[in-house]
Write a protein that holds these residues in place. Structure first.
Motif, short mmCIF file in Angstrom:
data_model
loop_
_atom_site.label_atom_id
_atom_site.label_comp_id
_atom_site.label_asym_id
_atom_site.label_seq_id
_atom_site.Cartn_x
_atom_site.Cartn_y
_atom_site.Cartn_z
N ALA A 1 -8.31 13.78 -68.08
CA ALA A 1 -7.02 14.62 -68.74
C ALA A 1 -6.06 13.52 -68.91
O ALA A 1 -5.76 12.50 -67.83
CB ALA A 1 -6.68 15.71 -67.51
N GLY B 1 -4.84 23.76 -70.95
CA GLY B 1 -5.42 22.72 -70.02
C GLY B 1 -6.91 23.34 -69.53
O GLY B 1 -7.74 22.46 -69.52
N ARG B 2 -7.15 24.61 -69.76
CA ARG B 2 -8.21 25.16 -69.25
C ARG B 2 -9.24 25.27 -70.62
O ARG B 2 -10.29 25.78 -70.43
CB ARG B 2 -7.95 26.58 -68.64
N GLN C 1 -6.41 21.34 -66.05
CA GLN C 1 -7.62 20.90 -66.56
C GLN C 1 -8.78 20.67 -65.61
O GLN C 1 -9.99 20.52 -65.94
CB GLN C 1 -7.49 19.81 -67.60
N LEU D 1 -1.92 12.88 -70.00
CA LEU D 1 -0.48 13.07 -70.10
C LEU D 1 0.15 12.11 -70.93
O LEU D 1 0.30 10.97 -70.40
CB LEU D 1 0.09 13.16 -68.64
N ARG E 1 -0.08 21.40 -67.19
CA ARG E 1 -1.41 21.48 -67.91
C ARG E 1 -2.49 20.65 -67.62
O ARG E 1 -3.58 20.79 -67.65
CB ARG E 1 -0.85 21.28 -69.42
N VAL E 2 -2.04 19.40 -67.38
CA VAL E 2 -3.04 18.28 -67.11
C VAL E 2 -3.84 18.48 -65.68
O VAL E 2 -4.98 18.31 -65.45
CB VAL E 2 -2.55 16.99 -66.97
#
Length: 277
Positions: free
Chosen positions: A100, A121-122, A174, A102, A170-171
């Motif tokens: 992931a 992120g999913r 993930q 950023l 968000r990261v």
């Protein structure tokens, strides 16, 4: 809101990782941007269970190295491997399940709510055996970054620091085992800088490999297990902060007199520029 991945058969999740496994590595890496050689023969490895900080002056190649380890930038020569396999051998979706990223700045053209941004992120997990973990993954990521209180607000209405924390959430949502973070503390106040680096340490304790670009040498000394110092596209040191942060080396690399000394209470490394009285 559910985000769907690519159509087709269910995708198997990545294999488990063990402490010390090399999840990203570069060997004799050269990267060119246009006609300029930005990285010149860099060797680096990111291992599960550690925070690796990339430090160095502006233009040293930190973000370029991070982009190459993410397989977002091609190598002119040398090798980049992600989870033990040449980076170019993974599909985009396979990479998204394993690392992931950023970036330095997060921008969106549409007024998504904060929770919707984190849920993005999913997306790589749709169609896998772990797609049912979306809700707990999003909730845990927002709790870790202190963003749950404004989950319903538009991302576009947030301050720069709030956006940075949502992007980190968000990261984290993930749930890739390799985290590549480019200056995650740049827009943050003191409290949230510490929060972000504590999250990095927590992810390393949970077995992830965390690679983070930092300008603050104090944060790198306090939170990184290992640092790579870059200068003019080359790695000039690689090791624990206490071993590689020296007055002489940092003063030379940054072209600014620097003093390195132990904290009077903890003994941890402190770094300070030498200033005229």
């Amino acid at each position: 809101m559910r985000l769907f991945g690519l159509p087709g058969a269910r995708t198997a999740p990545p294999e488990p990782v063990r402490p010390g496994d090399v999840l990203a590595e570069a060997e004799a890496l050269h990267v060119r941007l246009g006609t300029r050689e930005v990285l010149a023969g860099v060797d680096v490895a990111a291992r599960a269970g550690e925070v690796l900080a990339l430090v160095g002056p502006n233009g040293a190649g930190k973000s370029t190295l991070l982009g190459a380890l993410a397989a977002d930038l091609p190598a002119a020569s040398g090798t980049v491997r992600v989870h033990g396999r040449p980076a170019h051998a993974w599909s985009a979706r396979e990479l998204a399940l394993r690392r992931a990223v950023l970036p330095q700045s997060a921008t969106l053209s549409f007024p998504f709510a904060v929770e919707e941004v984190v849920r993005m992120g999913r997306a790589p997990w749709a169609g896998t055996a772990l797609e049912d973990e979306d809700d707990p993954a999003v909730a845990a990521a927002m709790a870790a970054t202190g963003t749950a209180d404004f989950a319903a607000r538009p991302f576009s209405a947030l301050s720069g620091g709030e956006r940075a924390r949502v992007a980190l959430a968000r990261v984290l949502a993930q749930r890739a085992r390799l985290l590549l973070l480019d200056e995650p503390t740049a827009a943050l106040d003191l409290r949230h800088q510490e929060l972000v680096l504590r999250v990095c340490r927590e992810r390393a304790r949970a077995g992830d490999a965390v690679v983070v670009v930092l300008h603050d040498l104090g944060l790198a000394a306090a939170y990184a297990h290992r640092v790579v110092i870059l200068r003019a596209g080359r790695a000039v040191a690689d090791g624990p902060p206490a071993g590689v942060f020296t007055d002489r080396l940092l003063s030379d690399v940054y072209q600014q007199p620097v003093e390195v000394f132990p904290h009077p209470r903890t003994g941890d490394v402190l770094v300070s520029p030498v200033r005229d009285s």
